[in-house]
Design a protein around this motif. Sequence first.
Motif, PDB file in Angstrom:
ATOM      1  N   VAL A  47       2.580 -13.785  -3.398  1.00 24.91           N
ATOM      2  CA  VAL A  47       1.132 -13.651  -3.227  1.00 24.91           C
ATOM      3  C   VAL A  47       0.935 -12.713  -2.040  1.00 24.91           C
ATOM      4  O   VAL A  47       1.770 -12.666  -1.135  1.00 24.91           O
ATOM      5  N   GLU A  48      -0.114 -11.894  -2.072  1.00 22.13           N
ATOM      6  CA  GLU A  48      -0.445 -11.056  -0.909  1.00 22.13           C
ATOM      7  C   GLU A  48      -1.761 -11.579  -0.340  1.00 22.13           C
ATOM      8  O   GLU A  48      -2.801 -11.529  -1.008  1.00 22.13           O
ATOM      9  N   ILE A  49      -1.684 -12.115   0.864  1.00 22.23           N
ATOM     10  CA  ILE A  49      -2.828 -12.823   1.449  1.00 22.23           C
ATOM     11  C   ILE A  49      -3.620 -11.887   2.359  1.00 22.23           C
ATOM     12  O   ILE A  49      -3.054 -11.183   3.195  1.00 22.23           O
ATOM     13  N   LEU A 108       9.750  -5.648  -4.649  1.00 24.35           N
ATOM     14  CA  LEU A 108       9.146  -6.923  -4.216  1.00 24.35           C
ATOM     15  C   LEU A 108       7.654  -6.834  -3.907  1.00 24.35           C
ATOM     16  O   LEU A 108       7.131  -7.647  -3.119  1.00 24.35           O
ATOM     17  N   HIS A 109       6.936  -5.887  -4.528  1.00 35.14           N
ATOM     18  CA  HIS A 109       5.486  -5.822  -4.273  1.00 35.14           C
ATOM     19  C   HIS A 109       4.774  -5.170  -5.460  1.00 35.14           C
ATOM     20  O   HIS A 109       4.732  -3.944  -5.570  1.00 35.14           O
ATOM     21  N   THR A 110       4.217  -5.993  -6.343  1.00 31.56           N
ATOM     22  CA  THR A 110       3.458  -5.460  -7.482  1.00 31.56           C
ATOM     23  C   THR A 110       2.189  -6.295  -7.696  1.00 31.56           C
ATOM     24  O   THR A 110       2.109  -7.442  -7.253  1.00 31.56           O
ATOM     25  N   ASP A 153      -0.068 -10.837  -6.417  1.00 31.92           N
ATOM     26  CA  ASP A 153      -1.496 -10.575  -6.527  1.00 31.92           C
ATOM     27  C   ASP A 153      -2.237 -11.029  -5.274  1.00 31.92           C
ATOM     28  O   ASP A 153      -1.808 -11.941  -4.572  1.00 31.92           O
ATOM     29  N   HIS A 154      -3.360 -10.354  -5.033  1.00 33.63           N
ATOM     30  CA  HIS A 154      -4.144 -10.642  -3.833  1.00 33.63           C
ATOM     31  C   HIS A 154      -4.786 -12.029  -3.928  1.00 33.63           C
ATOM     32  O   HIS A 154      -5.622 -12.279  -4.814  1.00 33.63           O
ATOM     33  N   ASP A 155      -4.379 -12.922  -3.034  1.00 35.12           N
ATOM     34  CA  ASP A 155      -5.068 -14.198  -2.814  1.00 35.12           C
ATOM     35  C   ASP A 155      -5.105 -15.111  -4.031  1.00 35.12           C
ATOM     36  O   ASP A 155      -5.983 -15.983  -4.120  1.00 35.12           O
ATOM     37  N   ALA A 179       3.107  -7.160   5.075  1.00 34.71           N
ATOM     38  CA  ALA A 179       3.037  -6.014   4.162  1.00 34.71           C
ATOM     39  C   ALA A 179       2.602  -4.757   4.912  1.00 34.71           C
ATOM     40  O   ALA A 179       1.727  -4.820   5.778  1.00 34.71           O
ATOM     41  N   HIS A 180       3.231  -3.633   4.574  1.00 31.48           N
ATOM     42  CA  HIS A 180       2.863  -2.313   5.120  1.00 31.48           C
ATOM     43  C   HIS A 180       2.220  -2.399   6.516  1.00 31.48           C
ATOM     44  O   HIS A 180       1.090  -1.943   6.720  1.00 31.48           O
ATOM     45  N   PRO A 181       2.971  -2.980   7.517  1.00 31.47           N
ATOM     46  CA  PRO A 181       2.343  -3.251   8.817  1.00 31.47           C
ATOM     47  C   PRO A 181       1.884  -2.012   9.576  1.00 31.47           C
ATOM     48  O   PRO A 181       0.910  -2.086  10.323  1.00 31.47           O
ATOM     49  N   SER A 210       6.792  -1.263  -4.306  1.00 29.38           N
ATOM     50  CA  SER A 210       5.954  -0.132  -4.716  1.00 29.38           C
ATOM     51  C   SER A 210       4.477  -0.343  -4.408  1.00 29.38           C
ATOM     52  O   SER A 210       3.743   0.610  -4.201  1.00 29.38           O
ATOM     53  N   ASP A 211       4.015  -1.612  -4.392  1.00 29.40           N
ATOM     54  CA  ASP A 211       2.576  -1.901  -4.319  1.00 29.40           C
ATOM     55  C   ASP A 211       1.861  -1.306  -5.536  1.00 29.40           C
ATOM     56  O   ASP A 211       0.725  -0.841  -5.451  1.00 29.40           O
ATOM     57  N   TYR A 212       2.582  -1.336  -6.652  1.00 28.83           N
ATOM     58  CA  TYR A 212       2.042  -0.796  -7.926  1.00 28.83           C
ATOM     59  C   TYR A 212       0.789  -1.554  -8.350  1.00 28.83           C
ATOM     60  O   TYR A 212       0.751  -2.779  -8.324  1.00 28.83           O
ATOM     61  N   VAL A 257      -4.925  -7.364   7.962  1.00 29.53           N
ATOM     62  CA  VAL A 257      -3.455  -7.399   7.870  1.00 29.53           C
ATOM     63  C   VAL A 257      -3.100  -8.101   6.565  1.00 29.53           C
ATOM     64  O   VAL A 257      -3.640  -9.173   6.289  1.00 29.53           O
ATOM     65  N   HIS A 258      -2.225  -7.514   5.767  1.00 29.01           N
ATOM     66  CA  HIS A 258      -1.812  -8.147   4.511  1.00 29.01           C
ATOM     67  C   HIS A 258      -0.483  -8.864   4.709  1.00 29.01           C
ATOM     68  O   HIS A 258       0.460  -8.303   5.266  1.00 29.01           O
ATOM     69  N   LEU A 259      -0.429 -10.107   4.229  1.00 28.48           N
ATOM     70  CA  LEU A 259       0.776 -10.919   4.386  1.00 28.48           C
ATOM     71  C   LEU A 259       1.330 -11.291   3.021  1.00 28.48           C
ATOM     72  O   LEU A 259       0.611 -11.852   2.184  1.00 28.48           O
ATOM     73  N   GLY A 275       0.963   0.871   8.214  1.00 23.20           N
ATOM     74  CA  GLY A 275       0.160   1.768   7.397  1.00 23.20           C
ATOM     75  C   GLY A 275      -1.314   1.485   7.672  1.00 23.20           C
ATOM     76  O   GLY A 275      -1.653   0.523   8.359  1.00 23.20           O
ATOM     77  N   ARG A 276      -2.166   2.317   7.115  1.00 19.71           N
ATOM     78  CA  ARG A 276      -3.618   2.137   7.236  1.00 19.71           C
ATOM     79  C   ARG A 276      -4.020   1.671   8.633  1.00 19.71           C
ATOM     80  O   ARG A 276      -3.684   2.301   9.604  1.00 19.71           O
ATOM     81  N   THR A 277      -4.644   0.507   8.752  1.00 18.42           N
ATOM     82  CA  THR A 277      -5.216   0.126  10.038  1.00 18.42           C
ATOM     83  C   THR A 277      -4.389  -0.886  10.819  1.00 18.42           C
ATOM     84  O   THR A 277      -4.503  -0.959  12.039  1.00 18.42           O
TER      85      THR A 277
HETATM   86 FE    FE Z   1      -1.670  -4.599   0.764  1.00 12.77          FE
END
Ligand code: FE
Length: 289
Positions: free
Chosen positions: A65-67, A8-10, A40-42, A192-194, A250-252, A76-78, A196-198
């Motif tokens: 969509v990844e906002i 559910l994440h490409t 896709d982003h935004d 998304a990936h809450p 995957s966030d492929y 933060v990615h949603l 992870g990263r920052t």
């Molecule tokens: Fe992301």
Amino acid sequence: MGTPAIDLHTHSSASDGADTPGVLLMKAAQAGLSVIALCDHDTFAGLREAGSTATAIGLEVLPGVEISTRRRGVSVHLLGYGCRRDDLALNAGLAKVRSGRQDRVETMRTRLAELGMPIPADVLAAHVKDSPSVGRPHFADAMVELGYVSDRSEAFDRWLSDEGPAFVDRYCLPFEEALQLVHGAGGVAVVAHPWGRTSVSVLDADYLTSLVSDGLLDGIEVNHDDHDLATRKALASVAGRCGALVTGGSDYHGTGKKRGYELGCNTTSAEVLTEIQHRVTDAGGQLGV
Ligand code: FE
Ligand code: AMP
Ligand code: FE
Ligand code: ZN
């Protein structure tokens, strides 16, 4: 038939992925996946092409969509699944984020030139192609072509990461406003990936729990390569306590574009996909691509 494999994440070349939506779907089918979400982003720009390929090859596509959002100054990615793509408020929000991406381009070119890495506009344009959502990965690909770095990862590690010398900030939607926009468009909201990263610094367990309990957030992307095993266990237990849907993806972004993150490396259960689809239907969202 075995259990369906659901990623559910490409990403596609409609944002910062390397594959066109059509090629992405073919690779997904070859990898043995039966359902993917294109996030896709935004932008929703890749979904039309994804829809026609999906029909042709018999792969199911959940529109997403990844906002790009921000909470307390932190990115933060949603993920929004099944949003009505003609929703005016959501589209206005996404357009504002995309225009912030565009506004950043010249500042980044200047910054990189100051750092000894000029990026000619035509070299960048050849990597952005027709994506309406220009991002740092396009700069990274231009830097690879110009011989400044060997791959996207090195570009981020040395220069482009949030802490890197070439980082330039851009507009992101306030996180809670983005949650409302997704629900206002009939969609399902999954962070998304809450951890992870920052974003871990602004998304603690109590906050996530309160969002889910208040019906503002549907799910948590637990299974993602930014999370190690201990993090996944901890997040799954938060999700279990508050009743959040547990997703994985995957966030492929294309083969070799990010080390790991290959298609199908993380997946979502069929039960959770069905629940997402029910919620979208009940909220008057859009499941078709
Ligand atoms: Fe992301
Ligand atoms: P931007 O959208 O311009 O803020 O850039 C962020 C995007 O860069 C993320 O969505 C990822 O696709 C990508 N990214 C972040 N870190 C890395 C990395 N270490 N290697 C490759 N791509 C990355
Ligand atoms: Fe990306
Ligand atoms: Zn992503």
